[in-house]
Every structure is written in C-alpha cells, then in structure tokens.
Scaffold this active site. Sequence first.
Site, PDB file in Angstrom:
ATOM      1  N   SER A 140       0.841  -1.187   0.000  1.00  0.00           N
ATOM      2  CA  SER A 140       0.000   0.000   0.000  1.00  0.00           C
ATOM      3  C   SER A 140       0.885   1.250   0.000  1.00  0.00           C
ATOM      4  CB  SER A 140      -0.956  -0.041   1.192  1.00  0.00           C
ATOM      5  OG  SER A 140      -2.045   0.850   1.007  1.00  0.00           O
ATOM      6  N   ASP A 171      -8.504  -6.130  -5.414  1.00  0.00           N
ATOM      7  CA  ASP A 171      -8.113  -4.981  -4.596  1.00  0.00           C
ATOM      8  C   ASP A 171      -8.573  -3.717  -5.317  1.00  0.00           C
ATOM      9  OD1 ASP A 171      -6.913  -3.041  -3.071  1.00  0.00           O
ATOM     10  OD2 ASP A 171      -4.866  -3.560  -3.630  1.00  0.00           O
ATOM     11  N   HIS A 214      -5.905  -6.751  -1.048  1.00  0.00           N
ATOM     12  CA  HIS A 214      -4.888  -5.723  -0.847  1.00  0.00           C
ATOM     13  C   HIS A 214      -3.617  -6.314  -0.219  1.00  0.00           C
ATOM     14  CE1 HIS A 214      -3.703  -1.585  -0.760  1.00  0.00           C
ATOM     15  NE2 HIS A 214      -3.624  -1.502   0.551  1.00  0.00           N
TER      16      HIS A 214
END
Length: 484
Positions: free
Chosen positions: A164, A416, A441
Amino acid sequence: MKNFLLFAFVLMVDLIKNCYSINNEQIIENCKSINFFKQKVDNFNYDSNQQNFFQHRYIIYDKYFKGKGSPIMFCTGYEADIVDLCHENFFAWQLSEKLGALVVFAEHRYFGESLPFGNQSHTYPYHNYLNLDQVLKDYANIIKFIKSNVNNAENSPVIAFGGSYGGMLAAWFRIKYPHLVEGSLASSAPVSQKDCYDYGRILTDILRDTNEECPLVISKIWNVINKMSKSQNGLEKLTKAFQICNKISSDQIPDLKRKIVDAIIFIVQSNYYHETKIVKPLPAQPVKVFCNRVVNYLRSENLDDEDNILNSVANGIQLFYNYTGENKCISIENEFSRDALSLEILECKERFFTYCFNGRTDIFEENQVSFEEYYDSCKTRLNITAIRDSFQTSYPFTHDEYKSISNIIFSNGLKDPYWRSGIYKNVNDKLSVILIEEAAHHADLLEPSENDPEALKKARLEEERIILKWIEDYNQAKISNSTK
C-alpha cells in the site's frame, strides 16, 4: 570469492527445499528487537551548527543473517506503528529466514513513536519536516548506518519491501537511492492513479461479483440516513440499528456515514482467505460474510422499505466493528490519533491518492473535493499550503515515466480496489508486473493460508525467484569487480 559462490549455492539449495518454519509467535517475539537511530530532523540542512535530531525507531533482527553477501530485507515503514508493520509482513520474514537475511523495519517519521518534536510534532512549524523526501532520506541513513556497524553487512544487497503506502515508499526508495537499494517489492502500491473514480467502481464490482443484490442494498442506505436524520424518531432508529453508544444527533450524521464507508472499504481491502486482525478482527473472506449478513437480513424484497434497508446494512456493518462480539456499541465521536493526524498532514503536502465517488458507478454518495476546497481545508486546519500534484515533479507517476526504472516488482491483486491505480502494465523488461487473480490488498505480503488461490501461491514463488535473481546478480557483480 568463495564466500560469494557458497552463498549463491546455499540460496539455490534453500529455494529447492522451499520450506519455512517461521510462525506468528516467533514473529511477535522477533519484533521486540527495537533500536533507536539518531536521525536528523532536517536531512537537507547541511549547516553543522544548526542541527536538530530525534530518536528514530527501527527493528533489526540478525539471527538469520549469514554474513557476507547475504541480503538485508528492509521494510519501509508506513502510516502506523513500526511494531504493527513488523507483525504484518510475513513474506519478508519467510524470505529472510530462508535466504539468511538481516531483517530491518524502519518506522516512518511522525508515526508510531518516531516524533521529531514530541507532542508538538503536529503543529506549525514543527510539521514542516514531514514529507516524502525526508522519509526516504531517513531510510537511506539507517541503511548506511547498518552497513557500517553490523559485521559483514557492508557488501549486502538491500531488498526493500512494502505494501500500500509502504509499497509506494519501497518503489520510490529504489528510484531515489538505486546505489543503496538493489530491488523493491511494491505490493498494492497506487503510484499511478489516473482516475479517482476507479477505486469506488472496482470496490462495487467486487461486492457485485460476490452477491449481485449486495451493492444495490448498500447504495440505498445514504438516502435512508438522510431522511431519518430529519426527525427525532429517525435518529433513534439510526442509533439503535447501528448500535451507537450515545444517541446520535443530526450534526453527527457525517461521522456515521464515515464509519459506514470506512467499514466497507476495509472489509473489501481485507478480503483474505484466513482470519486477520490488521485493522479490526475479521473472518476469512469477509466480503462474502458481509454481503450474506446484508442480504440475508432483508425481511422482504421491498428495497423501498427504509427500515428494511437500515437494518440489513447495519447488520452487515457490525461485522467490521464487532466481529468478536466484544464491543457493546460503536462510538462515532471524532477520534483522532496521532498517526491519523500525521497522515492528514502528509496528505496535505503530498496528495498522491484521491477518493472520488459519484453514486452511479459505485455504491457511495457523490463526493468529490475540488483542489480549491482541499487547499482551503489544509490551510485552515493545519496551516499548510497545498501544492497541486507536488510529488509528481519529484517521482515518476505515469506508466511511461517508469520506462527507465529497473528492479521493482509491482504486484496487484485483482480483487483490490487499488489495482488500477498502480503499475499494472509491463513498461520494460527490468520492471516486473504481477497481477494476481482473486487476491486482495497486498495479500502476497501476509501469512500464507492453505486456502489461498493458486494465483496467489504462484505470485509469491515468482516474487521469490525475482528477488533471488537480484541478489545473485549483485553478488556476481561484486565478484567480477573484485577480480578487475
């Protein structure tokens, strides 16, 4: 030379064995190895008479380290406490054990306990030193320190890991400091957002693929809330249905909506094949569980029945806020942690990702903040003058701008919502793009599960193969240079 050749041989043998012994209990224990580095507050102030320093936390674990030529696995801290990051990045721990690596987790300045000015860190002018350039230079300083102070680490290749925002940092770290970072694994890193509506659209598609009725029901909750918020009876219904701790008032409706949006976003992002506790405790495949709770709680097929919509959506939201059954109620008070405030400051300075919703291609209320509104908000609340697209002048943004970059793995799960905002197309033969069917994710960084889809299992093996090649190439270059 013999040491390097032996190391390469050991790596190949380990790869063939493909066995891991690390487990969560060991990782929790390993993450207690916290150290402090004397870090400059301003890395770009070269006046030795005007220097301020702060205690920068990092975790270093050397029990696996095999010495010369063995890699350093460097995990780029993100918007949270470094211990949380240390617990989550299972893949880095596995590879470190397997490859005889030195493990390092560096906390992001202004997050966790790495506060340059203590309790004043979030006020003007003390928050001026929270920006991407300072963060990446912090990481470079720590690597230089480790290579100089850990026995036999001087010639170790550094592999950066992150997911991320941490994945964005891992990619940019390789780009900014290629002489220090041999390669980076950037998982679910939204470094190239072109359409701010993509996130909401993909999230909605994920819900629809799970249960066609699920997004339809959720999309109706906003009008229901808006209508009920206009009367005391409606406010009482909202309080009861969502199990709010104190009776909700009309001016708290935006906070309630934010709680609902947050829950849906994190449920979808956390759609893993095993139980997790990353943001909140959640079951395996929480999207399926969530949609079942929403749809199966409908008392009729009448989706114009406001109570019907309210109770079914509220039942689904409880999955996020009370999966364990330990919470008696949900607080919607405006709770701001230090980390949340740090993230808000960072976003005002480096607006590298934006959420936009339109209520047509997604399940949310229409919401798009103009740059002018954003600018005014940052100036009023934080005394920060936002600059449009500021980070795009210092870091590559489009796919084309990555054509000259090498040794980064961009992995994205196709379940995601962020994936279209990352690098998802091959731009050269030195960058690796891995798209993972049925993966959420940064799922590749988390603990493997026997229930993981085959695509996810294959992705981890491919990432391992690429990283091993980087390490071998680095060590081979060292051998070649030493014989010249």
